[in-house]
Design a protein around this motif. Structure first.
Motif, PDB file in Angstrom:
ATOM      1  N   TYR A 618      -2.087 -42.011 -63.059  1.00 27.44           N
ATOM      2  CA  TYR A 618      -2.005 -43.306 -63.740  1.00 27.44           C
ATOM      3  C   TYR A 618      -0.858 -44.148 -63.173  1.00 27.44           C
ATOM      4  O   TYR A 618      -1.043 -45.320 -62.810  1.00 27.44           O
ATOM      5  CB  TYR A 618      -1.836 -43.056 -65.243  1.00 27.44           C
ATOM      6  CG  TYR A 618      -1.380 -44.227 -66.067  1.00 27.44           C
ATOM      7  CD1 TYR A 618      -2.187 -45.334 -66.245  1.00 27.44           C
ATOM      8  CD2 TYR A 618      -0.141 -44.204 -66.709  1.00 27.44           C
ATOM      9  CE1 TYR A 618      -1.771 -46.404 -67.033  1.00 27.44           C
ATOM     10  CE2 TYR A 618       0.276 -45.259 -67.489  1.00 27.44           C
ATOM     11  CZ  TYR A 618      -0.542 -46.360 -67.654  1.00 27.44           C
ATOM     12  OH  TYR A 618      -0.127 -47.410 -68.430  1.00 27.44           O
ATOM     13  N   LEU A 619       0.317 -43.565 -63.045  1.00 29.35           N
ATOM     14  CA  LEU A 619       1.478 -44.304 -62.581  1.00 29.35           C
ATOM     15  C   LEU A 619       1.360 -44.677 -61.107  1.00 29.35           C
ATOM     16  O   LEU A 619       1.681 -45.804 -60.703  1.00 29.35           O
ATOM     17  CB  LEU A 619       2.750 -43.482 -62.823  1.00 29.35           C
ATOM     18  CG  LEU A 619       3.111 -43.222 -64.289  1.00 29.35           C
ATOM     19  CD1 LEU A 619       4.297 -42.278 -64.389  1.00 29.35           C
ATOM     20  CD2 LEU A 619       3.386 -44.524 -65.026  1.00 29.35           C
ATOM     21  N   VAL A 620       0.916 -43.727 -60.281  1.00 31.41           N
ATOM     22  CA  VAL A 620       0.819 -43.992 -58.842  1.00 31.41           C
ATOM     23  C   VAL A 620      -0.211 -45.078 -58.555  1.00 31.41           C
ATOM     24  O   VAL A 620       0.033 -46.002 -57.771  1.00 31.41           O
ATOM     25  CB  VAL A 620       0.478 -42.704 -58.077  1.00 31.41           C
ATOM     26  CG1 VAL A 620       0.156 -43.011 -56.611  1.00 31.41           C
ATOM     27  CG2 VAL A 620       1.639 -41.716 -58.153  1.00 31.41           C
ATOM     28  N   SER A 621      -1.371 -44.991 -59.189  1.00 34.44           N
ATOM     29  CA  SER A 621      -2.409 -45.977 -58.906  1.00 34.44           C
ATOM     30  C   SER A 621      -1.999 -47.365 -59.388  1.00 34.44           C
ATOM     31  O   SER A 621      -2.283 -48.371 -58.728  1.00 34.44           O
ATOM     32  CB  SER A 621      -3.733 -45.560 -59.552  1.00 34.44           C
ATOM     33  OG  SER A 621      -3.598 -45.432 -60.958  1.00 34.44           O
ATOM     34  N   GLN A 622      -1.314 -47.445 -60.521  1.00 36.03           N
ATOM     35  CA  GLN A 622      -0.837 -48.734 -61.016  1.00 36.03           C
ATOM     36  C   GLN A 622       0.084 -49.406 -60.002  1.00 36.03           C
ATOM     37  O   GLN A 622      -0.038 -50.595 -59.724  1.00 36.03           O
ATOM     38  CB  GLN A 622      -0.082 -48.536 -62.326  1.00 36.03           C
ATOM     39  CG  GLN A 622      -0.940 -48.131 -63.508  1.00 36.03           C
ATOM     40  CD  GLN A 622      -1.522 -49.318 -64.240  1.00 36.03           C
ATOM     41  OE1 GLN A 622      -0.805 -50.248 -64.592  1.00 36.03           O
ATOM     42  NE2 GLN A 622      -2.808 -49.293 -64.456  1.00 36.03           N
TER      43      GLN A 622
END
Length: 815
Positions: A618-622
């Motif tokens: 979630y964090l990386v793709s954001q």
């Protein structure tokens, strides 16, 4: 100190201006300080001197060549890399991170945007707080963007001091007259003094030549026009070069038709065989090239950088040389510049080994007027560079280049040429990467309809088939899964007939057909294709080739869709290390593979491990592709589903709400991706005890999904199971049984008797059967089968034994 120019040891005067710069930055640090004035007036030198003179006042000084937004973007990204801040495949996301870190404070920094173009192109790249910003520019539009400090020409005494210090035997009166002719412009003064010193031309004779050969540059609308006296200085130098060496003169003319960025000798030498002599002969002979460079240096027309491996011509010199050429000679110089760049084109922009040369070529495309050329080599250069920008994550740079080229080419002869459509594909790819799906769809629809009936193309033409691939992708994005499948089936059959089964185009078409099969829920057919591709690619290309790894990931996703979570997890994890080594942790394909791992962990009952990886995804793709990208939205929904499975329903709801809002804005209310997210949202609402709202959301998504995709689609079946749960919670048991009975019938036919979701539906139905009814045995049999498939400790099995119904969330495959 960042990549700032070396300090000018002969820097003259400017003490008052340096004081104004320092006072402005310290007094109003929240406003950029704008050094504004004529080209060549010394804005850059003033900023360089300030950077060095006050270097001890800063922890970080970073210099950005800001004439072009892509260059400025790349420089900010390089700052992030130098500082070891988090990087992203999407360069725009990296820049956002860099700006945030700068604005956070804690480090005393100075950032210089040198030779800035229009503020509407660059203002978003300028940090607003936290340190000091200097902008040097000729564009008056910057004056309202910060605190302006106008840089005037030298005072006469400063001009005289410079000429007498740098020139040879120049008296006071002669220096005064030279300064008058040169308009006290620092760049012109410095280079004329250097030329006079090297050539030993008596100052009086040099003055006479200036008086006799004065030329005026055309006036521009904006301040920053070059004065006639400056043009004369460099026109005289260029004429002397041509008199000594026609080839060196042609080299100067070629360089003047490129960008103001340095150009490597290695790039120059590539064009020898494609340029007519004498310049072509010079480029073929290193000794002749060295002599020409020495001659141009003598006259102060170029600088040699990187230990003699790169040349730099100041933009003022370039403008003067270009504008004083007769039209035929100027056209020839631009033609040579384009030949140089097209010959240097390494092609294959998806291969990282070519990226350095593509990076060298990029700053010169527009100055050399490559976008205006109609020949195939020039157009191929443009589409290759647009693809290179897309590969390195500069999606907006790729969009702007491909858009401008496509617009220009459609107005030229042969507006329907093959490369015009290739350029359109590059533009659409950039728009998709930026999440601008509607724009991409409009362009592709127009091209597709035209190609189908075009006399030079038709349905079997390779260009038509390539556009069809893009069309199929957008069909899947917009939820038109059936249309995408029909298009991909047709492409495979046409490629087989035209190219044969083993041609790379046919193989790629089969790969994309698998994506459409997954979209319609036919995971068995997709599995058959991907299993064959994974095996053949592994044998032909090796197990660690990117294409093999993609097929393995697709195969794992097929197994997930078939409900074989353990095998899917094992397969995806087996290729995970190689995928990361090959493409890096943040590549979209790698992130999609990580999402498959998260899903398989959760569906296998390992919720804790899944939650940790889901949060990372979630964090990386954001941060990597932006919050509105299809990949980020899928990762967001996966995280919400995992949080719900872990019992963290409040956090799940917050994440799901954010995802739903973005899905609606990006894809619309009735896109299957939006509806699937709504069905998941209903699950979270039931877990929160919000029964009424859950039923409202769940029933709406179910009915629209049934109309859009049909009752046999896995999304519809999963949503129906959720509706059955809502009805059971409302004690409407008869209606709930009817809904679940139909869902079970559909699930058995579509997903198979032993698919976990089929068994969950059977358990939920069994929980509603009265104990005395003959079908009551359904519950016990279904729990036994679910235990066999998932294991006795699986949370769904435990819930079924305890008499609690199971949920079936929806995790759409990548489109």
């Amino acid at each position: 100190m960042g990549p700032a120019p070396l300090r000018n040891t002969g820097f003259t005067g400017r003490d008052d201006l340096l004081g104004m710069v320092r006072t402005g930055l310290v007094g109003e640090p929240w406003r950029p300080l704008i050094l504004y004035g004529l080209g060549g007036v010394g804005k850059t030198q003033l900023a360089v001197e300030y950077s060095h003179r006050y270097a001890d006042e800063y922890d970080l000084v970073w210099w950005i060549a800001a004439e072009d937004r892509s260059q400025a973007t790349a420089s900010l990204a390089a700052l992030g890399e130098r500082r070891e801040w988090p990087l992203s495949l999407d360069m725009a996301q990296t820049v956002t991170t860099v700006l945030s870190r700068l604005e956070r404070g804690g480090v005393r920094w100075l950032v210089v945007f040198d030779n800035a173009g229009a503020p509407e192109d660059l203002a978003s790249l300028v940090p607003s707080v936290g340190g000091h910003v200097i902008v040097t520019t000729r564009d008056a539009a910057w004056l309202v963007e910060g605190r302006p400090v106008e840089v005037e020409v030298f005072a006469r005494h400063e001009s005289i001091e410079l000429l007498r210090a740098r020139g040879r035997d120049i008296g006071f009166d002669e220096a005064d007259r030279l300064a008058e002719h040169l308009g006290d412009l620092p760049l012109a003064l410095e280079q004329v003094a250097a030329m006079q010193s090297v050539t030993r031309t008596p100052a009086r004779e040099y003055l006479r030549e200036l008086e006799e050969r004065a030329v005026r540059l055309l006036a521009a609308v904006r301040p920053g026009d070059y004065q006639a006296t400056v043009a004369t200085a460099f026109a005289v130098a260029a004429e002397r070069v041509r008199a000594e060496s026609l080839a060196a003169g042609q080299l100067l003319e070629l360089l003047s038709c490129l960008g103001s960025e340095p150009i490597s000798l290695a790039l120059l030498r590539r064009a020898g065989g494609q340029v007519a002599p004498p310049l072509g002969r010079l480029l073929d002979r290193p000794d002749l090239l060295d002599e020409a460079v020495w001659l141009l240096r003598r006259y102060g027309l170029i600088k040699v950088l990187d230990g003699g491996q790169a040349l730099h011509v100041h933009r003022l010199v370039q403008a003067i040389v270009r504008d004083t050429l007769p039209a035929p000679a100027r056209d020839g110089a631009f033609d040579n510049a384009r030949r140089l760049l097209t010959t240097a084109n390494p092609g294959n922009p998806s291969e990282p080994l070519t990226w350095d040369m593509h990076a060298q070529i990029g700053p010169h495309l527009r100055p050399a007027r490559v976008l205006e050329a109609a020949d195939s080599a020039a157009r191929q250069l443009v589409v290759d560079h647009a693809m290179y920008l897309n590969e390195i994550g500069d999606y907006d740079g790729s969009r702007r280049l491909s858009h401008d080229a496509w617009t220009a080419w459609r107005q030229q002869a042969n507006p329907d040429g093959v490369r015009v459509f290739i350029c359109l594909r590059r533009l659409v790819a950039a728009l998709q990467a930026l999440g601008r799906y509607a724009e991409a769809g409009t362009l592709v629809d127009e091209a597709w309809s035209g190609l189908q009936t075009h006399p030079d193309y038709g349905p079997d033409h390779p260009t038509t088939l390539e556009i069809a691939d893009t069309q199929a992708v957008l069909h899947r994005v917009f939820g038109r899964y059936g249309e995408a499948l029909r298009l991909d089936l047709d492409r495979v059959e046409r490629y087989r007939r035209i190219r044969g089964d083993d041609h790379r185009d046919t193989i790629l078409a089969r790969n994309n057909l698998g994506a459409s099969l997954r979209a319609v829920g036919d995971f068995r057919a997709a599995y058959d294709i991907d299993a064959a591709l994974a095996e053949s690619r592994g044998q032909d290309l090796g197990p660690d080739d990117q294409r093999t790894l993609l097929s393995v990931s697709n195969l794992a996703r097929d197994l997930y869709g078939l409900g074989d979570y353990a095998r899917a997890l094992e397969l995806q994890q087996s290729s995970w290390h190689a995928y990361r080594v090959r493409l890096g942790d943040r590549h979209p394909l790698v992130l999609n593979a990580l999402r498959t791992i998260v899903l398989c962990l959760r569906k296998s009952g390992r919720v804790g491990a899944a939650l940790e990886e889901a949060r990372r995804l979630y964090l990386v793709s954001q941060g990597h592709v932006g919050p509105d990208h299809e990949l980020s939205l899928a990762a967001m929904m996966t995280y919400a589903n995992t949080l719900c499975a872990a019992g963290e329903v409040s956090r799940a709801w917050n994440v799901a709400m954010d995802a739903m809002d973005r899905y609606r804005r990006q894809f619309g209310e009735k896109n299957p991706l939006t509806l699937a997210a709504a069905a998941n949202q209903a699950i979270i609402l039931r877990a929160m005890g919000e029964r009424r709202r859950a039923r409202q959301v769940g029933e709406r998504s179910f009915y629209i999904l049934r109309r859009a995709l049909g009752e046999d689609h896995p999304y519809t079946i999963a949503a129906a199971i959720g509706v059955g749960n809502d009805l059971a919670l409302a004690h409407e048991d008869d209606i709930a049984r009817r809904v679940l009975t139909q869902a079970l019938r559909d699930a058995r036919r579509v997903r198979g008797q032993h698919h976990p979701e089929t068994l969950i539906c059977a358990v939920n139905l069994g929980l509603l059967q009265p104990a005395e009814d003959p079908p009551a045995g359904l519950l016990a049999a279904s729990i036994d089968q679910l235990r066999h498939v998932l294991g006795p400790e699986h949370p769904l099995v435990v819930a079924a034994v305890e008499g609690r119904p199971g949920e079936c969330d929806i995790e759409p495959p990548p489109v």
